[in-house]
Design an enzyme around this catalytic site. Structure first.
Site, short mmCIF file in Angstrom:
data_model
loop_
_atom_site.label_atom_id
_atom_site.label_comp_id
_atom_site.label_asym_id
_atom_site.label_seq_id
_atom_site.Cartn_x
_atom_site.Cartn_y
_atom_site.Cartn_z
N ARG A 1 -4.61 10.54 4.22
CA ARG A 1 -3.66 11.64 4.31
C ARG A 1 -2.60 11.58 3.21
O ARG A 1 -2.06 12.62 2.83
CB ARG A 1 -3.04 11.72 5.69
CG ARG A 1 -2.33 10.46 6.14
CD ARG A 1 -1.66 10.66 7.50
NE ARG A 1 -0.50 11.53 7.36
CZ ARG A 1 -0.45 12.77 7.78
NH1 ARG A 1 -1.51 13.32 8.33
NH2 ARG A 1 0.63 13.50 7.64
N ARG B 1 0.12 14.40 13.25
CA ARG B 1 0.81 14.07 12.01
C ARG B 1 0.92 15.30 11.11
O ARG B 1 0.23 15.44 10.10
CB ARG B 1 0.13 12.88 11.32
CG ARG B 1 0.31 11.62 12.17
CD ARG B 1 -0.22 10.40 11.53
NE ARG B 1 0.57 10.02 10.38
CZ ARG B 1 0.18 9.02 9.57
NH1 ARG B 1 -0.94 8.40 9.79
NH2 ARG B 1 0.91 8.69 8.53
N PRO B 2 1.76 16.23 11.48
CA PRO B 2 1.89 17.51 10.77
C PRO B 2 2.47 17.35 9.36
O PRO B 2 2.98 16.27 9.01
CB PRO B 2 2.86 18.29 11.66
CG PRO B 2 3.66 17.25 12.34
CD PRO B 2 2.73 16.08 12.56
N ASP C 1 5.38 0.69 11.93
CA ASP C 1 4.14 0.05 11.46
C ASP C 1 4.01 -1.39 11.93
O ASP C 1 2.99 -2.03 11.69
CB ASP C 1 4.05 0.09 9.93
CG ASP C 1 3.80 1.51 9.44
OD1 ASP C 1 3.94 1.75 8.23
OD2 ASP C 1 3.51 2.38 10.27
N ASP D 1 4.37 20.15 8.23
CA ASP D 1 5.21 21.35 8.19
C ASP D 1 6.48 21.14 7.38
O ASP D 1 6.94 22.04 6.66
CB ASP D 1 5.55 21.80 9.62
CG ASP D 1 6.25 20.68 10.41
OD1 ASP D 1 5.73 19.55 10.42
OD2 ASP D 1 7.32 20.94 10.99
N LEU D 2 7.04 19.93 7.43
CA LEU D 2 8.29 19.69 6.69
C LEU D 2 8.05 19.71 5.17
O LEU D 2 8.87 20.19 4.39
CB LEU D 2 8.89 18.33 7.09
CG LEU D 2 9.41 18.24 8.51
CD1 LEU D 2 9.83 16.82 8.84
CD2 LEU D 2 10.59 19.20 8.72
N ARG E 1 -8.43 -0.96 4.72
CA ARG E 1 -7.58 0.09 4.13
C ARG E 1 -6.22 -0.47 3.73
O ARG E 1 -5.60 0.02 2.82
CB ARG E 1 -7.35 1.23 5.15
CG ARG E 1 -8.58 2.00 5.52
CD ARG E 1 -8.22 3.22 6.33
NE ARG E 1 -7.14 3.98 5.68
CZ ARG E 1 -6.55 5.03 6.24
NH1 ARG E 1 -6.92 5.44 7.44
NH2 ARG E 1 -5.61 5.69 5.61
N LYS F 1 0.85 -1.20 0.00
CA LYS F 1 0.00 0.00 0.00
C LYS F 1 0.88 1.25 0.00
O LYS F 1 0.72 2.14 -0.83
CB LYS F 1 -0.88 0.01 1.25
CG LYS F 1 -1.53 1.34 1.55
CD LYS F 1 -2.42 1.31 2.77
CE LYS F 1 -1.67 1.49 4.05
NZ LYS F 1 -1.40 2.89 4.45
N ASN F 2 1.85 1.30 0.90
CA ASN F 2 2.63 2.53 1.08
C ASN F 2 3.62 2.78 -0.03
O ASN F 2 4.15 3.89 -0.16
CB ASN F 2 3.32 2.51 2.44
CG ASN F 2 2.32 2.67 3.56
OD1 ASN F 2 1.14 2.96 3.32
ND2 ASN F 2 2.76 2.47 4.79
N CYS G 1 -5.08 11.97 12.63
CA CYS G 1 -5.41 10.56 12.42
C CYS G 1 -5.63 9.97 13.82
O CYS G 1 -5.59 10.69 14.81
CB CYS G 1 -4.30 9.84 11.66
SG CYS G 1 -2.87 9.56 12.66
N VAL H 1 9.30 7.03 16.59
CA VAL H 1 8.83 7.72 15.39
C VAL H 1 7.53 8.46 15.69
O VAL H 1 7.38 9.65 15.42
CB VAL H 1 8.63 6.72 14.23
CG1 VAL H 1 8.05 7.42 13.00
CG2 VAL H 1 9.95 6.03 13.89
#
Ligand code: EPZ
Length: 422
Positions: free
Chosen positions: A94, A123-124, A309, A126-127, A401, A22-23, A118, A331
């Site tokens: 997201r 889970r920003p 994960d 900004d980066l 998902r 998925k990722n 989430c 993390v």
């Protein structure tokens, strides 16, 4: 909302096939938008997140055809006409935020909804935004949307260091840079296999990327990228999830097929410390459960360290270990929503800051529990398969998902999982 009724304890025996990642698939889908011609992607898993992202891409006017029966997808961006990703879609998944980089790369402008939070935290992004600003993109925020535009066809690019290293920000910045920056250097870039695969697809399309697989990427603009036929990777997190499931019941012995063992990083090394037997031959992984599970404390890290994960799945395994252990997530600091649910099944887990201590060995007893997010949910499935009696797992849409045909794969290996339409 469907639920699972699971009767345990059951051992797992036989074969389980691993689906596409998925990722890794999501960035490949976004990369296809950068091509002048259509791309065909294979080994794309039939998952809710893939369908959601397909809707996001279709929203731009792009033609996307998912041949679910053979896990392949045709993406033709020649009709792309809207550089937008609306809130009602982005809030559902997201990683839709990758559209920012893809549309900036293709069209030079984008209006993307900010992703929501989430299940376990803010889970920003900004980066992502700072990285684009550092390469010269003009970023404005208004009413929950990011409006981004390039001041000129070509950006100077410059240098940006991610702190912390971020998979999503690395993916997004690569997508935005490959057709736009004269020279962009990304430091402390994520090295996950998902990022390496994206870079390999972009290079096959004609991109100029140096340092693939390292923490420093140097990207030089190319004027044109061509569509390609490209295969996704097998899912390393699904692989680790089933390896852990196979270690939980002493009579389990399974063979995982269609794997990519080299993507597992340091995980196999931790896994065999439990006493589980592991045999890796090509794309096949054979796991035999230990008579007694040794307690093994782990700390999650960015790739190739122990993956966050698999954090929940590991803590669940440790409920069956002969002794106490600690799982620390460096993390995400609050990814422990599964703990109260596991305790309802008879686990003895205590969270303190970004660690959970597990007292093994506890006899798990069937109960009704609630799924909260993708990896927490699959951990409850693993627990229910070795709990005594019947468990109900509510809100299994979280599972749909990220785990293709989960109950079919596990039932074929001896589990007793019934999906009930709620
Ligand atoms: C990706 O999420 C994965 N999702 C996640 O998998 C995975 O847990 C995560 O990487 C870490 O490996 C997909 O690939 C679709 P990050 P991502 O940006 O990219 C902080 C699953 O279960 N950060 O690498 O969102 C962030 O808060 C999902 O399949 C910032 O501070 O993760 C976190 O602490 C869940 N600012 C750390 O970086 C930013 O702008 C790593 O996050 C971005 C991130």
């Amino acid at each position: 909302m469907d639920k699972f009724i699971i009767t345990g304890p059951t051992a797992l025996r036989g074969e389980i096939s691993i689906s596409g990642s998925k990722n890794a698939a999501l960035p490949l889908m976004a990369a296809a938008l950068l091509g002048e011609t259509p791309s065909t992607l294979t080994l794309i898993p039939r998952l809710k997140d893939i369908l959601t992202f397909s809707e996001v891409i279709r929203e731009t006017g792009t033609a996307i055809d998912f041949m679910e029966q053979n896990n392949s997808m045709l993406i033709d961006p020649s009709t792309l006409s809207r550089n937008e990703a609306p809130y009602e879609l982005v809030r559902r998944m997201r990683a839709s935020f990758y559209m920012l980089g893809a549309l900036l790369g293709r069209s030079g402008n984008a209006r993307i909804s900010l992703p929501g939070g989430c299940a376990w935290g803010p889970r920003p992004v900004d980066l992502h935004l700072k990285g684009f600003e550092s390469m010269g993109v003009k970023i404005d925020l208004d009413t929950g949307y990011v409006s981004a535009a390039l001041p000129s066809e070509t950006l100077e690019g410059g240098e940006f260091t991610l702190n912390p290293s971020s998979v999503g920000a690395t993916v997004n910045l690569i997508l935005g840079a490959v057709k736009r920056t004269r020279r962009f250097v990304l430091k402390n870039a994520a090295r996950e296999p998902d990022v390496v695969l994206l870079c390999r697809m972009l290079v096959k399309m004609g991109a100029d990327i140096e340092g693939i697989g390292t923490g420093t990427l140097v990207i030089r603009k190319v004027d044109k990228l061509d569509g390609v036929t490209f295969s996704n990777d097998p899912d390393r997190i699904e692989t680790g999830t089933y390896m852990i499931a196979a270690a939980m019941h002493p009579d389990s012995e399974i063979t995982l097929t269609g794997c990519k063992p080299e993507d597992l990083g340091e995980f196999p090394g931790w896994f065999i410390k439990t006493g589980a037997e592991l045999e890796i031959i090509g794309s096949t992984i054979r796991v035999k459960a230990p008579e007694v599970i040794r307690p093994v404390s782990v700390k999650t890290k960015i790739y190739p360290g122990f993956p966050t994960d698999l954090q929940a799945q590991w803590a669940t395994l440790m409920t069956q270990a002969e002794g106490s252990s600690t799982v620390t997530d460096s993390v995400y600091f609050d990814r422990f929503s599964y703990v109260p649910e596991l305790n309802r099944l008879g686990g003895k887990l205590r969270v303190k800051n970004n660690s959970v201590t597990i007292d093994g060995r506890s006899r798990l007893q069937g109960a009704a529990v609630m799924s909260t997010d993708l990896r927490a949910s699959v951990s409850l499935v693993n627990a229910a398969m070795c709990a005594h009696g019947q468990s109900e797992i509510l809100r299994v849409y979280h599972l749909d998902r990220g785990y293709e045909q989960l109950e079919k794969k596990l039932n074929r290996a001896g589990a007793s999982i019934l999906r009930v339409k709620d």
